[in-house]
Design an enzyme around this catalytic site. Structure first.
Site, PDB file in Angstrom:
ATOM      1  N   ASP A  60       4.101  -7.460  -1.121  1.00  0.00           N
ATOM      2  CA  ASP A  60       4.411  -8.766  -0.531  1.00  0.00           C
ATOM      3  C   ASP A  60       4.360  -9.892  -1.576  1.00  0.00           C
ATOM      4  O   ASP A  60       3.375 -10.025  -2.294  1.00  0.00           O
ATOM      5  CB  ASP A  60       3.390  -9.112   0.566  1.00  0.00           C
ATOM      6  CG  ASP A  60       3.394  -8.127   1.733  1.00  0.00           C
ATOM      7  OD1 ASP A  60       3.818  -6.974   1.552  1.00  0.00           O
ATOM      8  OD2 ASP A  60       2.943  -8.524   2.822  1.00  0.00           O
ATOM      9  N   HIS A  62       5.750 -13.257  -0.581  1.00  0.00           N
ATOM     10  CA  HIS A  62       5.565 -14.439   0.267  1.00  0.00           C
ATOM     11  C   HIS A  62       5.806 -15.769  -0.456  1.00  0.00           C
ATOM     12  O   HIS A  62       4.968 -16.668  -0.436  1.00  0.00           O
ATOM     13  CB  HIS A  62       4.175 -14.417   0.900  1.00  0.00           C
ATOM     14  CG  HIS A  62       4.062 -13.450   2.050  1.00  0.00           C
ATOM     15  ND1 HIS A  62       4.873 -13.517   3.159  1.00  0.00           N
ATOM     16  CD2 HIS A  62       3.255 -12.385   2.238  1.00  0.00           C
ATOM     17  CE1 HIS A  62       4.560 -12.541   4.004  1.00  0.00           C
ATOM     18  NE2 HIS A  62       3.596 -11.828   3.463  1.00  0.00           N
ATOM     19  N   ASP A  87       8.734  -8.596   2.617  1.00  0.00           N
ATOM     20  CA  ASP A  87       7.952  -9.834   2.760  1.00  0.00           C
ATOM     21  C   ASP A  87       8.103 -10.736   1.527  1.00  0.00           C
ATOM     22  O   ASP A  87       7.135 -11.115   0.880  1.00  0.00           O
ATOM     23  CB  ASP A  87       6.483  -9.561   3.108  1.00  0.00           C
ATOM     24  CG  ASP A  87       6.284  -9.333   4.614  1.00  0.00           C
ATOM     25  OD1 ASP A  87       7.305  -9.164   5.325  1.00  0.00           O
ATOM     26  OD2 ASP A  87       5.128  -9.345   5.074  1.00  0.00           O
ATOM     27  N   ASP A  90       8.285 -16.757   3.556  1.00  0.00           N
ATOM     28  CA  ASP A  90       7.196 -17.341   4.375  1.00  0.00           C
ATOM     29  C   ASP A  90       5.900 -17.513   3.573  1.00  0.00           C
ATOM     30  O   ASP A  90       5.707 -16.885   2.558  1.00  0.00           O
ATOM     31  CB  ASP A  90       6.913 -16.511   5.629  1.00  0.00           C
ATOM     32  CG  ASP A  90       8.024 -16.627   6.666  1.00  0.00           C
ATOM     33  OD1 ASP A  90       8.753 -17.639   6.636  1.00  0.00           O
ATOM     34  OD2 ASP A  90       8.164 -15.715   7.505  1.00  0.00           O
ATOM     35  N   ARG A  91       5.033 -18.376   4.124  1.00  0.00           N
ATOM     36  CA  ARG A  91       3.704 -18.682   3.554  1.00  0.00           C
ATOM     37  C   ARG A  91       3.794 -19.506   2.272  1.00  0.00           C
ATOM     38  O   ARG A  91       3.407 -20.652   2.251  1.00  0.00           O
ATOM     39  CB  ARG A  91       2.881 -17.411   3.283  1.00  0.00           C
ATOM     40  CG  ARG A  91       2.825 -16.415   4.421  1.00  0.00           C
ATOM     41  CD  ARG A  91       1.996 -16.870   5.582  1.00  0.00           C
ATOM     42  NE  ARG A  91       1.811 -15.781   6.553  1.00  0.00           N
ATOM     43  CZ  ARG A  91       1.254 -15.937   7.728  1.00  0.00           C
ATOM     44  NH1 ARG A  91       0.826 -17.124   8.103  1.00  0.00           N
ATOM     45  NH2 ARG A  91       1.123 -14.922   8.550  1.00  0.00           N
ATOM     46  N   ASN A 119       8.444  -7.218   7.649  1.00  0.00           N
ATOM     47  CA  ASN A 119       8.521  -7.815   8.986  1.00  0.00           C
ATOM     48  C   ASN A 119       8.880  -9.308   8.932  1.00  0.00           C
ATOM     49  O   ASN A 119       9.327  -9.868   9.934  1.00  0.00           O
ATOM     50  CB  ASN A 119       7.216  -7.597   9.758  1.00  0.00           C
ATOM     51  CG  ASN A 119       6.020  -8.215   9.090  1.00  0.00           C
ATOM     52  OD1 ASN A 119       5.769  -7.975   7.902  1.00  0.00           O
ATOM     53  ND2 ASN A 119       5.270  -9.028   9.817  1.00  0.00           N
ATOM     54  N   HIS A 120       8.711  -9.957   7.761  1.00  0.00           N
ATOM     55  CA  HIS A 120       9.117 -11.365   7.665  1.00  0.00           C
ATOM     56  C   HIS A 120      10.608 -11.530   7.379  1.00  0.00           C
ATOM     57  O   HIS A 120      11.119 -12.651   7.468  1.00  0.00           O
ATOM     58  CB  HIS A 120       8.274 -12.098   6.620  1.00  0.00           C
ATOM     59  CG  HIS A 120       6.901 -12.425   7.121  1.00  0.00           C
ATOM     60  ND1 HIS A 120       6.563 -13.663   7.644  1.00  0.00           N
ATOM     61  CD2 HIS A 120       5.785 -11.664   7.224  1.00  0.00           C
ATOM     62  CE1 HIS A 120       5.296 -13.654   8.027  1.00  0.00           C
ATOM     63  NE2 HIS A 120       4.793 -12.453   7.783  1.00  0.00           N
ATOM     64  N   HIS A 168       7.128  -0.793   4.476  1.00  0.00           N
ATOM     65  CA  HIS A 168       6.382  -2.050   4.531  1.00  0.00           C
ATOM     66  C   HIS A 168       5.063  -1.923   5.295  1.00  0.00           C
ATOM     67  O   HIS A 168       4.015  -2.326   4.813  1.00  0.00           O
ATOM     68  CB  HIS A 168       7.237  -3.163   5.129  1.00  0.00           C
ATOM     69  CG  HIS A 168       6.521  -4.477   5.120  1.00  0.00           C
ATOM     70  ND1 HIS A 168       6.279  -5.164   3.941  1.00  0.00           N
ATOM     71  CD2 HIS A 168       5.916  -5.192   6.100  1.00  0.00           C
ATOM     72  CE1 HIS A 168       5.578  -6.251   4.215  1.00  0.00           C
ATOM     73  NE2 HIS A 168       5.345  -6.303   5.510  1.00  0.00           N
ATOM     74  N   ARG A 216      -2.113  -8.001  15.495  1.00  0.00           N
ATOM     75  CA  ARG A 216      -0.753  -8.511  15.288  1.00  0.00           C
ATOM     76  C   ARG A 216      -0.010  -8.724  16.602  1.00  0.00           C
ATOM     77  O   ARG A 216       1.017  -9.385  16.627  1.00  0.00           O
ATOM     78  CB  ARG A 216       0.042  -7.542  14.404  1.00  0.00           C
ATOM     79  CG  ARG A 216      -0.548  -7.385  13.014  1.00  0.00           C
ATOM     80  CD  ARG A 216       0.423  -6.699  12.093  1.00  0.00           C
ATOM     81  NE  ARG A 216      -0.196  -6.319  10.823  1.00  0.00           N
ATOM     82  CZ  ARG A 216      -0.214  -7.093   9.740  1.00  0.00           C
ATOM     83  NH1 ARG A 216       0.355  -8.279   9.759  1.00  0.00           N
ATOM     84  NH2 ARG A 216      -0.779  -6.672   8.634  1.00  0.00           N
ATOM     85  N   HIS A 243       2.137  -5.311   3.403  1.00  0.00           N
ATOM     86  CA  HIS A 243       1.872  -5.832   4.743  1.00  0.00           C
ATOM     87  C   HIS A 243       0.480  -6.408   4.954  1.00  0.00           C
ATOM     88  O   HIS A 243       0.296  -7.229   5.845  1.00  0.00           O
ATOM     89  CB  HIS A 243       2.155  -4.716   5.765  1.00  0.00           C
ATOM     90  CG  HIS A 243       2.348  -5.161   7.184  1.00  0.00           C
ATOM     91  ND1 HIS A 243       3.032  -6.305   7.525  1.00  0.00           N
ATOM     92  CD2 HIS A 243       1.961  -4.600   8.357  1.00  0.00           C
ATOM     93  CE1 HIS A 243       3.057  -6.419   8.844  1.00  0.00           C
ATOM     94  NE2 HIS A 243       2.413  -5.404   9.367  1.00  0.00           N
TER      95      HIS A 243
HETATM   96 MN   LIG Z   1       4.150  -7.915   6.406  1.00  0.00          MN
END
Ligand SMILES: [Mn+2]
Length: 294
Positions: A60, A62, A87, A90-91, A119-120, A168, A216, A243
């Site tokens: 990830d 991010h 991923d 985001d963030r 998943n993002h 992931h 989650r 993840h």
């Molecule tokens: Mn993730």
């Protein structure tokens, strides 16, 4: 978009450290063209990609763009092979640069750069967790929409030398044999349940069997027993997944599963390191660790 233009974008992004934070490094017109060439290349990869070691695996990111540059510069990135576990967005605040660099590298070196979906990489998620706001603030909604359209073409799994499965999130109660993946065609939307959802969302747990992933609110936890059973059935030696935030990397299940996290000092809030896994010819795994001094 020709090779010279791709090289120019890659070099602008790789040299960006001194010109952040808010400069526009890649124009909107270039982003749209990058998405076109990237989508064309990534569509050629199978949903379950069969890859050969040696290869570097990155977890990830991010939106932590300068950390991506540091991992690439830690090795000879124009010569070596890379797999990203998703991923990207985001963030962190530079999701756009992360995507532009990864997309440009894939378009420029299609046999060296490989990507699986996190998943993002899903409109419903990245609308809420930062990517949408970044696109609106710095470009406009059409950029966000175009990037999200490319996500539907991302592969879901990679298999290194038929022994290391990269994904992931993890495994699924609906996935018995890896050959089932051949039935999944792309472009693909991520459903709220079932096999594809689990591959992107599940986490290893400390119980036996399966348990709903209440933290989650999606998918499952998988226990060591079901994980080992799945690995034996598919003749796997290691599962490598992202993840979850860990201090760089973390082995579980008697060294049969490794979680990789590549965003050091995550969100400027944690004091974790980031790791890239280096898989050698003989499948020996070592790690490049990024630690930010505080
Ligand atoms: Mn993730």
């Amino acid at each position: 978009m020709d090779t010279t233009h791709l090289d120019d974008i890659i070099s602008r992004l790789m040299n960006v450290i001194n010109s952040f934070p808010e400069n526009i490094i890649v124009t909107k017109d270039e982003i749209m063209q990058l998405c076109d060439v990237f989508q064309e290349e990534v569509s050629k990869d199978e949903t379950l990609m069969e890859l050969k070691a040696p290869i570097n695996v990155i977890g990830d990111l991010h939106g932590q763009f300068t950390d991506l540059i540091r991992f690439l510069k830690a090795v000879n990135y124009t010569e070596e092979k890379f797999l990203f576990l998703g991923d990207f967005v985001d963030r962190g605040c530079h999701s756009i640069e992360v995507l532009c660099l990864v997309y440009a590298l894939k378009a420029r070196y299609p046999q060296q750069f490989f990507i699986i979906r996190g998943n993002h990489e899903c409109e419903e998620i990245n609308r809420v967790f930062g990517f949408y706001d970044e696109c609106i603030r710095r470009y406009d909604e059409s950029v966000w929409k175009r990037f999200n359209a490319t996500f539907a073409y991302l592969p879901i799994l990679a298999l290194i030398n038929k022994k290391i499965l990269c994904v992931h999130g993890g495994i699924s109660p609906d996935l018995k044999l890896l050959s089932q993946i051949q039935t999944i065609s792309r472009p693909l939307q991520i459903p709220c349940g079932g096999m594809v959802c689990d591959l992107l969302w599940s986490d290893p747990g400390s119980m036996f069997g399966w348990k709903p992933n209440t933290v989650r609110g999606m998918s499952h936890y998988y226990g060591e027993d079901v994980c080992i059973e799945f690995m034996e059935r598919n003749e796997l030696e290691l599962i490598c997944r992202g993840h979850e935030v860990v201090d760089g990397y973390q082995f579980k299940f008697n060294q049969k599963l490794v979680t990789l996290f590549s965003s050091p000092v995550y969100c400027n809030a944690l004091n974790n390191s980031g790791a890239m896994m280096v898989v050698a010819d003989d499948l020996t795994c070592s790690f490049v660790i990024l630690k930010v001094d505080k």
